[in-house]
Design an enzyme around this catalytic site. Structure first.
Site, PDB file in Angstrom:
ATOM      1  N   SER A  66     147.145 123.098 -16.094  1.00 40.37           N
ATOM      2  CA  SER A  66     147.274 123.079 -14.289  1.00 40.37           C
ATOM      3  C   SER A  66     145.517 123.835 -14.583  1.00 40.37           C
ATOM      4  O   SER A  66     145.404 124.969 -14.718  1.00 40.37           O
ATOM      5  CB  SER A  66     147.910 123.931 -13.593  1.00 40.37           C
ATOM      6  OG  SER A  66     148.612 122.856 -13.459  1.00 40.37           O
ATOM      7  N   HIS A  77     147.482 118.344 -13.842  1.00 41.50           N
ATOM      8  CA  HIS A  77     148.479 119.128 -13.425  1.00 41.50           C
ATOM      9  C   HIS A  77     149.179 118.348 -14.838  1.00 41.50           C
ATOM     10  O   HIS A  77     149.946 117.301 -14.835  1.00 41.50           O
ATOM     11  CB  HIS A  77     149.142 119.388 -12.567  1.00 41.50           C
ATOM     12  CG  HIS A  77     150.994 120.553 -13.428  1.00 41.50           C
ATOM     13  ND1 HIS A  77     150.050 121.918 -12.865  1.00 41.50           N
ATOM     14  CD2 HIS A  77     152.542 119.945 -13.568  1.00 41.50           C
ATOM     15  CE1 HIS A  77     152.235 122.130 -13.994  1.00 41.50           C
ATOM     16  NE2 HIS A  77     152.883 120.344 -14.016  1.00 41.50           N
ATOM     17  N   CYS A 127     132.548 114.136  -2.297  1.00 43.05           N
ATOM     18  CA  CYS A 127     131.638 113.806  -1.302  1.00 43.05           C
ATOM     19  C   CYS A 127     130.304 112.874  -1.950  1.00 43.05           C
ATOM     20  O   CYS A 127     129.938 113.586  -2.728  1.00 43.05           O
ATOM     21  CB  CYS A 127     131.160 114.955  -0.183  1.00 43.05           C
ATOM     22  SG  CYS A 127     133.032 115.060  -0.254  1.00 43.05           S
ATOM     23  N   GLU A 138     130.406 117.764  -5.718  1.00 43.12           N
ATOM     24  CA  GLU A 138     130.353 117.005  -4.700  1.00 43.12           C
ATOM     25  C   GLU A 138     132.093 117.363  -4.342  1.00 43.12           C
ATOM     26  O   GLU A 138     132.956 116.672  -3.395  1.00 43.12           O
ATOM     27  CB  GLU A 138     130.411 115.918  -4.927  1.00 43.12           C
ATOM     28  CG  GLU A 138     128.862 115.828  -5.063  1.00 43.12           C
ATOM     29  CD  GLU A 138     128.287 116.312  -6.197  1.00 43.12           C
ATOM     30  OE1 GLU A 138     126.961 116.315  -6.956  1.00 43.12           O
ATOM     31  OE2 GLU A 138     129.486 117.111  -7.666  1.00 43.12           O
ATOM     32  N   SER A 139     132.746 118.291  -4.709  1.00 42.33           N
ATOM     33  CA  SER A 139     134.392 118.419  -3.999  1.00 42.33           C
ATOM     34  C   SER A 139     134.639 119.287  -5.491  1.00 42.33           C
ATOM     35  O   SER A 139     135.452 120.027  -5.873  1.00 42.33           O
ATOM     36  CB  SER A 139     134.713 117.722  -3.557  1.00 42.33           C
ATOM     37  OG  SER A 139     136.052 118.320  -2.901  1.00 42.33           O
TER      38      SER A 139
END
Length: 127
Positions: free
Chosen positions: A55, A68, A83, A62-63
């Site tokens: 994970s 996983h 974004c 930008e985010s």
């Protein structure tokens, strides 16, 4: 429709066990996927599970990109949230599928923060 971001949820099937179970390889591929999409990488963290699975998240300006893996099933659950206009989350998803040796990908895009529906039209024009 003006949205603050684009969020792709990808189901990636038929991937190579050895890649999905290698925390360093998954980390490297995820970071490179962010760069391939034109994102600016800030930091990342990945964890290897026992007996298998990885994970992790790559934080971008930008985010984020998150993953996983279930190596024993050849499956990876991925989300890419970006974004702004300069980063294309599909570039990251396509790169991931290619690098994981995927046989099948099912993905959908959702617009996030649809500002037309929460702000008056004049305020949206000022963003």
């Amino acid at each position: 429709m003006n949205a603050l971001g684009r969020h792709i949820l990808a189901e990636i099937y038929g991937c190579k066990f050895d890649i999905l179970n290698d925390v360093k390889k998954v980390e490297q591929i995820m970071v490179q996927a962010a760069l391939e999409a034109g994102a600016e990488v800030r930091e990342f963290v990945f964890h290897k599970f026992s007996p298998q699975g990885v994970s992790g998240v790559v934080v971008i300006s930008e985010s984020h990109l998150a993953i996983h893996t279930w190596p024993e099933l050849g499956y990876a659950a991925v989300d890419v949230f970006t974004c702004g206009e300069k980063v294309d989350p599909w570039d990251a998803c396509n790169y991931l599928a290619e690098q994981f040796g995927a046989e099948q990908v099912e993905a959908k895009e959702t617009k996030r923060g649809i500002i037309d529906s929460i702000l008056p039209q004049k305020a949206a024009a000022n963003l």
